[in-house]
Design a protein around this motif. Structure first.
Motif, short mmCIF file in Angstrom:
data_model
loop_
_atom_site.label_atom_id
_atom_site.label_comp_id
_atom_site.label_asym_id
_atom_site.label_seq_id
_atom_site.Cartn_x
_atom_site.Cartn_y
_atom_site.Cartn_z
N MET A 1 0.85 -1.18 0.00
CA MET A 1 0.00 0.00 0.00
C MET A 1 0.90 1.24 0.00
O MET A 1 1.76 1.38 0.85
N ASN A 2 0.70 2.16 -0.96
CA ASN A 2 1.54 3.36 -1.00
C ASN A 2 1.03 4.41 0.00
O ASN A 2 0.01 4.22 0.66
N GLN A 3 1.75 5.53 0.10
CA GLN A 3 1.42 6.59 1.06
C GLN A 3 -0.02 7.08 0.90
O GLN A 3 -0.75 7.24 1.87
N LEU A 4 -0.41 7.32 -0.34
CA LEU A 4 -1.75 7.85 -0.61
C LEU A 4 -2.83 6.84 -0.24
O LEU A 4 -3.84 7.20 0.37
N GLU A 5 -2.61 5.59 -0.56
CA GLU A 5 -3.58 4.55 -0.20
C GLU A 5 -3.70 4.40 1.31
O GLU A 5 -4.80 4.24 1.84
N GLN A 6 -2.57 4.47 2.01
CA GLN A 6 -2.59 4.40 3.48
C GLN A 6 -3.38 5.57 4.06
O GLN A 6 -4.20 5.40 4.97
N LEU A 7 -3.14 6.77 3.53
CA LEU A 7 -3.84 7.96 3.99
C LEU A 7 -5.35 7.81 3.77
O LEU A 7 -6.15 8.03 4.68
N GLU A 8 -5.74 7.41 2.57
CA GLU A 8 -7.17 7.25 2.26
C GLU A 8 -7.80 6.18 3.15
O GLU A 8 -8.94 6.35 3.59
N HIS A 9 -7.09 5.11 3.42
CA HIS A 9 -7.60 4.05 4.29
C HIS A 9 -7.93 4.61 5.67
O HIS A 9 -9.00 4.36 6.22
N VAL A 10 -6.98 5.37 6.26
CA VAL A 10 -7.19 5.95 7.59
C VAL A 10 -8.33 6.97 7.56
O VAL A 10 -9.18 7.00 8.46
N LEU A 11 -8.38 7.82 6.53
CA LEU A 11 -9.45 8.81 6.42
C LEU A 11 -10.82 8.13 6.38
O LEU A 11 -11.76 8.56 7.06
N GLN A 12 -10.93 7.07 5.61
CA GLN A 12 -12.20 6.34 5.51
C GLN A 12 -12.52 5.65 6.83
O GLN A 12 -13.66 5.67 7.28
N GLU A 13 -11.51 5.04 7.44
CA GLU A 13 -11.69 4.33 8.72
C GLU A 13 -12.21 5.28 9.80
O GLU A 13 -13.04 4.92 10.62
N LYS A 14 -11.70 6.51 9.80
CA LYS A 14 -12.09 7.50 10.82
C LYS A 14 -13.33 8.30 10.42
O LYS A 14 -13.78 9.15 11.18
N GLY A 15 -13.85 8.05 9.23
CA GLY A 15 -15.06 8.74 8.79
C GLY A 15 -14.84 10.21 8.46
O GLY A 15 -15.76 11.02 8.55
N VAL A 16 -13.62 10.55 8.07
CA VAL A 16 -13.28 11.94 7.74
C VAL A 16 -13.70 12.22 6.29
O VAL A 16 -13.38 11.46 5.40
N LYS A 17 -14.42 13.33 6.10
CA LYS A 17 -14.76 13.76 4.73
C LYS A 17 -13.51 14.41 4.15
O LYS A 17 -12.87 15.22 4.80
N TYR A 18 -13.20 14.04 2.92
CA TYR A 18 -11.97 14.54 2.30
C TYR A 18 -12.11 14.51 0.79
O TYR A 18 -13.02 13.89 0.24
N GLU A 19 -11.17 15.18 0.15
CA GLU A 19 -11.04 15.10 -1.30
C GLU A 19 -9.55 15.07 -1.61
O GLU A 19 -8.77 15.79 -0.99
N ILE A 20 -9.17 14.21 -2.55
CA ILE A 20 -7.79 14.18 -3.04
C ILE A 20 -7.81 14.89 -4.39
O ILE A 20 -8.56 14.51 -5.28
N ILE A 21 -7.03 15.94 -4.50
CA ILE A 21 -6.95 16.72 -5.73
C ILE A 21 -5.64 16.36 -6.43
O ILE A 21 -4.56 16.53 -5.86
N LYS A 22 -5.74 15.84 -7.65
CA LYS A 22 -4.55 15.43 -8.41
C LYS A 22 -4.01 16.62 -9.21
O LYS A 22 -4.78 17.48 -9.66
N HIS A 23 -2.70 16.66 -9.37
CA HIS A 23 -2.05 17.69 -10.18
C HIS A 23 -0.72 17.18 -10.69
O HIS A 23 -0.23 16.15 -10.23
N GLU A 24 -0.16 17.89 -11.65
CA GLU A 24 1.13 17.51 -12.23
C GLU A 24 2.24 17.92 -11.28
O GLU A 24 2.44 19.11 -11.04
N GLY A 25 2.95 16.99 -10.71
CA GLY A 25 4.11 17.29 -9.88
C GLY A 25 3.80 18.04 -8.60
O GLY A 25 2.64 18.30 -8.29
N PRO A 26 4.84 18.38 -7.85
CA PRO A 26 4.65 19.01 -6.55
C PRO A 26 4.24 20.48 -6.64
O PRO A 26 4.57 21.16 -7.61
N ILE A 27 3.52 20.93 -5.63
CA ILE A 27 3.24 22.36 -5.43
C ILE A 27 4.27 22.80 -4.40
O ILE A 27 4.30 22.27 -3.30
N LYS A 28 5.11 23.75 -4.75
CA LYS A 28 6.27 24.08 -3.92
C LYS A 28 6.05 25.19 -2.90
O LYS A 28 6.75 25.25 -1.90
N THR A 29 5.10 26.09 -3.12
CA THR A 29 4.89 27.20 -2.18
C THR A 29 3.41 27.37 -1.88
O THR A 29 2.54 26.92 -2.64
#
Length: 150
Positions: free
Chosen positions: A1-29
């Motif tokens: 399980m990668n970092q993002l999958e682990q995060l989503e698993h915990v968010l779902q387990e804890k019932g936290v409402k969230y959204e993952i927004i995809k983008h090209e590469g890192p946002i630096k600032t």
């Protein structure tokens, strides 16, 4: 399980409402993130890893705070001083690169009270190509919050 999958698993387990927004590469600032996401700079929530000798903690700060006074933050935590952890230390502690550090951290956390002005804040997922949108209250569910920055 990668970092993002682990995060989503915990968010779902804890019932936290969230959204993952995809983008090209890192946002630096915070400015880059606010512009890309179309949000106020204060809603950006970078996670910083700090070091006091051999002890570490994390600081989730509002993007509009400006420079964090590490002396005041150290006093808040009962440390003599605090420094930014090196990129190598951040990687060793979190498994994540500086700039992509997740809002869910394996370290005691200090949370900036300024984040609670907003219904949602935006920060790292542990993966450079995505951003997590959650309520600031969810930071308290995901982390061991030990102090608040006023």
């Amino acid at each position: 399980m990668n970092q993002l999958e682990q995060l989503e698993h915990v968010l779902q387990e804890k019932g936290v409402k969230y959204e993952i927004i995809k983008h090209e590469g890192p946002i630096k600032t915070a400015q880059e993130g606010a512009a890309f996401l179309g949000i106020e700079i204060g809603q950006t929530a970078p996670a910083l890893v700090l070091r006091a000798g051999n002890e570490y903690c994390a600081l989730i700060v509002s993007g509009d705070r400006g420079r964090v006074n590490l002396e005041e933050t150290a006093a808040l935590m009962g440390y003599d001083s605090l420094k930014m952890a090196s990129p190598k230390q951040v990687l060793q502690l979190t498994g994540q690169e500086v700039g992509s550090v997740s809002l869910m951290l394996p370290l005691p956390c200090i949370v900036d009270r300024k984040l609670f002005r907003y219904p949602f804040v935006y920060g790292g997922t542990g993966e450079p190509g995505s951003t997590l949108k959650i309520s600031p209250q969810a930071l308290e569910q995901l982390n061991e919050v030990v102090a608040y920055l006023d």
